[in-house]
Design a protein around this motif. Structure first.
Motif: not given
Length: 274
Positions: A1-2, A198, A209-210, A213-214
Motif C-alpha cells: 500500500m505505502k 471500520n 482511511t480504514n 486500508k482494506d
C-alpha cells in the motif's frame, strides 16, 4: 500500500514541476443530465437506473511541451425499482419508503505529450491518475440501511485527440484505459466484522482511511474500466468558448461480487481561456 501511495504522490508532484511553462490555460464548467445503470450484487441482484440533473464537472488544462488535464466531477442519483410505499416503523410508526442514494465523486489528473500536431489534428498520449469515491445508501424500508462504498485509485493510459474544423468549431476527445487499480469494496451483504470495525470510531476521516486500508491492488482481470468523452466547442472570442460534451463511463468489478455500473452524461459547458 505505502509503495503505491508513494508512486501516486510522485506522479502528481513531478508532473506539476516539469510543466510549469504553459502555452495556454483553460478552465471549464460543465453541467448536465446523466443516466446511471448499476447492479451491485453485494447488496442487491436488481439493476437500479435513473436519469438525474445533478452532474457537475470542473476541468482545468494547460499545454506546451506537456499537456495537463485536471478534472473533478460530482453526480447524485436517487434510483428506485419500486413506487413509493408505506411501512410501519417500530420507532416512528407509519413511514414512507425513500429511494436509494448514489453519490459519485471522480477526480483525475492526466499528463501527456503530443505525438501528432499536423494540420487540423493533434494527438496527446500519456498517463492519468484516476480516482473515485462512490458512496451509496440502499433504503429497504424498516431494515438497517446498507451503505457500501466503492473506492478506487488507479493509473490509466490516456489519449487526447483534437480536431479543428475551422476558426470557430473544433472537437476534442479523451479516452482512458486502466493499467491497474487499488480498490476497496464493501463485503458481501455490505456488513461483516471488518465493516463494523471500520466504522466503530464514527469519525468520517478515520472510517474512510480504514476502508482504504482494506483495499486490494487489482489488474484488468478483476477490474475493468473504460472512460470516453467527446466534446464539441464553439469559439465566441479569444477568451470564451461554449460547447457540448458527452461522457461514457463503464465500470466492472468482480471482487467480492459482480459490480456493473454504466454512466451516460450529456453536458453543456462554458470555457474561459487565459
Amino acid at each position: 500500500m505505502k509503495k503505491y501511495t508513494f508512486l501516486f504522490i510522485a506522479f502528481f508532484f513531478t508532473s506539476s514541476l516539469i510543466a510549469q511553462d504553459e502555452k495556454h490555460n483553460e478552465f471549464s464548467l460543465n453541467w448536465g443530465m446523466g443516466q446511471i445503470m448499476r447492479q451491485d450484487q453485494t447488496v442487491s441482484p436488481f439493476i437500479h437506473q435513473q436519469w438525474a440533473p445533478i452532474n457537475v464537472l470542473l476541468t482545468y488544462s494547460r499545454s506546451k511541451k506537456l499537456d495537463q488535464l485536471a478534472e473533478i466531477k460530482f453526480s447524485l442519483y436517487n434510483p428506485s425499482i419500486v413506487e413509493p410505499y408505506s411501512f410501519n416503523s417500530f420507532y416512528n410508526g407509519n413511514e414512507t419508503g425513500i429511494a436509494h442514494s448514489f453519490k459519485l465523486i471522480d477526480f483525475n489528473y492526466a499528463l501527456g505529450k503530443s505525438i501528432l500536431d499536423k494540420n487540423q489534428w493533434r494527438l496527446v498520449v500519456g498517463g492519468k491518475s484516476r480516482n473515485q469515491i462512490y458512496s451509496s445508501d440502499y433504503n429497504f424500508g424498516p431494515t438497517l440501511t446498507p451503505s457500501p462504498m466503492f473506492i478506487s485509485f488507479g493509473l490509466d493510459l490516456w489519449l487526447n485527440l483534437r480536431y479543428t474544423l475551422n476558426e470557430k468549431h473544433y472537437f476534442k476527445s479523451n479516452l482512458g484505459l486502466p493499467l491497474f487499480s487499488y480498490i476497496y469494496r464493501a463485503p458481501y451483504a455490505a456488513q461483516n466484522d471488518d465493516y463494523f470495525e471500520n466504522i466503530y470510531s464514527h469519525k468520517g476521516i478515520k472510517e474512510f482511511t480504514n476502508r482504504v486500508k482494506d483495499g486490494e491492488l487489482e489488474s484488468w482481470g478483476n477490474s475493468q474500466r473504460f472512460d470516453f468523452d467527446v466534446r464539441y466547442g464553439y469559439v465566441l472570442n479569444e477568451k470564451w468558448d461554449i460547447g457540448l460534451t458527452y461522457l461514457l463511463a463503464l465500470n466492472f468489478n468482480q471482487s467480492p461480487t459482480h459490480y456493473t455500473q454504466i454512466e451516460n452524461v450529456f453536458f453543456i459547458n462554458g470555457k474561459f481561456k487565459f
